[in-house]
Design an enzyme around this catalytic site. Sequence first.
Site, PDB file in Angstrom:
ATOM      1  N   SER A  31       0.829  -1.211   0.000  1.00  0.00           N
ATOM      2  CA  SER A  31       0.000   0.000   0.000  1.00  0.00           C
ATOM      3  C   SER A  31       0.862   1.258   0.000  1.00  0.00           C
ATOM      4  O   SER A  31       0.594   2.218  -0.732  1.00  0.00           O
ATOM      5  CB  SER A  31      -0.928   0.001   1.220  1.00  0.00           C
ATOM      6  OG  SER A  31      -1.865  -1.047   1.149  1.00  0.00           O
ATOM      7  N   ARG A  35       1.564   4.317  -3.000  1.00  0.00           N
ATOM      8  CA  ARG A  35       1.375   5.735  -2.678  1.00  0.00           C
ATOM      9  C   ARG A  35       2.678   6.510  -2.785  1.00  0.00           C
ATOM     10  O   ARG A  35       2.678   7.691  -3.154  1.00  0.00           O
ATOM     11  CB  ARG A  35       0.755   5.858  -1.286  1.00  0.00           C
ATOM     12  CG  ARG A  35      -0.723   5.420  -1.277  1.00  0.00           C
ATOM     13  CD  ARG A  35      -1.185   4.986   0.116  1.00  0.00           C
ATOM     14  NE  ARG A  35      -2.619   4.728   0.148  1.00  0.00           N
ATOM     15  CZ  ARG A  35      -3.172   3.569  -0.239  1.00  0.00           C
ATOM     16  NH1 ARG A  35      -2.399   2.582  -0.693  1.00  0.00           N
ATOM     17  NH2 ARG A  35      -4.486   3.401  -0.148  1.00  0.00           N
ATOM     18  N   ARG A 131     -13.641  -7.308 -11.364  1.00  0.00           N
ATOM     19  CA  ARG A 131     -13.942  -6.621 -10.104  1.00  0.00           C
ATOM     20  C   ARG A 131     -14.710  -5.325 -10.361  1.00  0.00           C
ATOM     21  O   ARG A 131     -14.409  -4.595 -11.311  1.00  0.00           O
ATOM     22  CB  ARG A 131     -12.644  -6.320  -9.348  1.00  0.00           C
ATOM     23  CG  ARG A 131     -12.035  -7.563  -8.717  1.00  0.00           C
ATOM     24  CD  ARG A 131     -10.766  -7.210  -7.962  1.00  0.00           C
ATOM     25  NE  ARG A 131      -9.603  -7.829  -8.571  1.00  0.00           N
ATOM     26  CZ  ARG A 131      -8.357  -7.522  -8.279  1.00  0.00           C
ATOM     27  NH1 ARG A 131      -8.109  -6.576  -7.393  1.00  0.00           N
ATOM     28  NH2 ARG A 131      -7.351  -8.137  -8.882  1.00  0.00           N
ATOM     29  N   ASP A 331      -6.925  -7.861   4.625  1.00  0.00           N
ATOM     30  CA  ASP A 331      -6.117  -8.747   3.785  1.00  0.00           C
ATOM     31  C   ASP A 331      -5.576  -9.955   4.546  1.00  0.00           C
ATOM     32  O   ASP A 331      -5.008 -10.866   3.937  1.00  0.00           O
ATOM     33  CB  ASP A 331      -4.936  -7.983   3.189  1.00  0.00           C
ATOM     34  CG  ASP A 331      -5.371  -6.999   2.113  1.00  0.00           C
ATOM     35  OD1 ASP A 331      -6.384  -7.271   1.435  1.00  0.00           O
ATOM     36  OD2 ASP A 331      -4.703  -5.960   1.967  1.00  0.00           O
ATOM     37  N   ARG A 406      -3.111 -14.291  -1.763  1.00  0.00           N
ATOM     38  CA  ARG A 406      -3.207 -14.521  -0.314  1.00  0.00           C
ATOM     39  C   ARG A 406      -3.753 -15.913  -0.001  1.00  0.00           C
ATOM     40  O   ARG A 406      -3.359 -16.526   0.994  1.00  0.00           O
ATOM     41  CB  ARG A 406      -4.035 -13.421   0.334  1.00  0.00           C
ATOM     42  CG  ARG A 406      -3.417 -12.046   0.096  1.00  0.00           C
ATOM     43  CD  ARG A 406      -3.853 -10.995   1.072  1.00  0.00           C
ATOM     44  NE  ARG A 406      -3.383  -9.688   0.624  1.00  0.00           N
ATOM     45  CZ  ARG A 406      -2.162  -9.203   0.819  1.00  0.00           C
ATOM     46  NH1 ARG A 406      -1.267  -9.930   1.469  1.00  0.00           N
ATOM     47  NH2 ARG A 406      -1.814  -8.007   0.373  1.00  0.00           N
TER      48      ARG A 406
END
Length: 673
Positions: A31, A35, A131, A331, A406
Amino acid sequence: MTISHNSPLYPLRSSGVRGLKGDVAVPGDKSISHRALMLSSQALGVTHIHGLLEGEDVLNSARALQALGVEIKQIGKRHWEVRGVGIGGLSESDQLLDLGNSGTSARLLMGLVTPYPFTTFFTGDHSLRSRPMARVMEPLAQMGAQFAARRGNKLPLALIGTPHPLPITYRLPVASAQVKSAILLAGLNTPGRTSVIEPQRTRDHTENMLNYLGYRVQSELQQDGAWAVSLQGQQSSAPAEREINVPGDPSSAAFLIVAALLCPNSSLYIRHVCVNPLRTGLFTSLQEMGANIEWRNEREVAGERVADIVVVSSHLRGITVPADRAPSMIDEYPILAVAAACAEGETIMHGLGELRVKESDRLAAIVESLTACGVHAKAEGDSLRVRGCAGAPKGGATIATHYDHRIAMAFLVLGMVSQQPVTVDDASAIQTSFPEFSGLFNQLGAQIVSPSPVPLTGGHVPLVIAIDGPAASGKGTLARRLAEHFRLDYLDTGSLYRAVGMKIVYAGKDPHDRAAALQAAKTIDADDLANPRLRQERIGQAASIVSAFPEVRSALLDFQRHFARSGQGAVLDGRDIGTVVCPEADFKFFVTATLYARAKRRHKELQGQGIEVIFESVLNDLRERDERDEKRAIAPLKPSQDAYVIDSSALDASQVFEKACQLIWKKYPALAA
């Protein structure tokens, strides 16, 4: 390269282990890496990003920003440089932005390009195209963006930006850090104040990094318990040189932590992990279950809380995880479910609705996979119930991962503690977030391997590729590109010797001191291999000296060979890989070039880094290094008898890569598909 959901499957099998022990670092937080790239692009000047996650998702963000006119280049391993274009400085892309499997890239970039008077086209792989994007499209439409999307508001889509963006105050119907961040990124280039009100606090990496880079962001608790985040648009910033150090990803550390808790006789020290309070829900839940987890050396880095984590094998008990904890661990539910499967009693997890719109219907995949491994699990609405085995589950199943990284990693961890090995049908998605997963675990004592020799019929093959050659020949560039293209782990073995040289130089010792060199070789770790100082010329000179010591080479040899035998497949480059380290490698390349051509490349590279150096000095340095490498008594630099020699003097990097691929495809034609 974008890994496609339609690529041939790449199975891995995980078996029981006696214990996991080690001192490790996990890859940079995904993440924060996204960014760091996006916000650095908006800050005038140069930003050096250290520790950037080099998984496919983050690399797709980098490529998309480059297509939008941002200069981004890799300086060294996990060290990247971004030359910001400033607020309003993006350019229209003349190509589709292919974000692969990365929902974060797609949604945040939509926000970034909304206040621009041009059209941007977004697409992705099969999983991303399935998605929904409506949640981010709705607020951006209120700010002035127009969309042309597939039925169901799915990719591919075209975003038509606006020259007159409107500031909004938007209340999120469902807590989402991605939607919040997309609105804030759009607000950067929108006059007036843009505000987002979230019902529950979500991860605040965007706000933290904006503040760190000098943009004023306000966050306030509302009377109704909601949280309001706002910023004034079009804030100005003076050009500056900045640094961002990306901490380790707690979502990646989660797999190591749970594995160590469940495997008997385990003890891990995990360094430099992000412990942002909005990301630590899993750690809280595990501690409530009885986990022995300790934080040490807490500090703040680039606006984020960071700590080292110590974890020891523990007996876990079932608990109830409240719904309001979900945003801080969304997550981590797959790996928490694995922990629950081995715990004593029942674990109930509430508020998991968000899992149904991840890379897969992750909630259904967890239930399906646990059941296949002999664990009683069921979903009830947005809740998950797992009845623990109070020990080792049966295992023995092959897990359908649905191209969900995951799910793949979580059930490889389950295989480490199951009565029978667990196989995942496709581990290729792991490259999106944790490329070093299997190699790192195997170094700690795990047994993650291909379930059987993989027939060379297409797709990923666990090849071992050895690449040797003199300095500045282009072998490192070729190695990285082959590793990415064929989805193999990558090790720059020269960085091992550079790490030894760096430790000696910065300790004020003589590189010719054998004892000091051996001690340094025994103490290098992942942090050393990621240190930007490794690329300094004096470190390279020291590395060439210490690499001639047989004691040092022996200390590092086992590390390299273990890496190559991980089962994932590997590319290693250096100066004796094909002759000493991996004499049984599937392919051996020796990349060379004339001394003059290599000196020109190195001189240009140094100048690009802002280092003023005389060409003749670079030429002489390479000449001296060649002489040392060729004349050393132990493993002198030379191609192995069965190596393919590639002269790169008159070739660019793409031509060298193409030549190497042609040789590989000639032996394994199916890989060219």
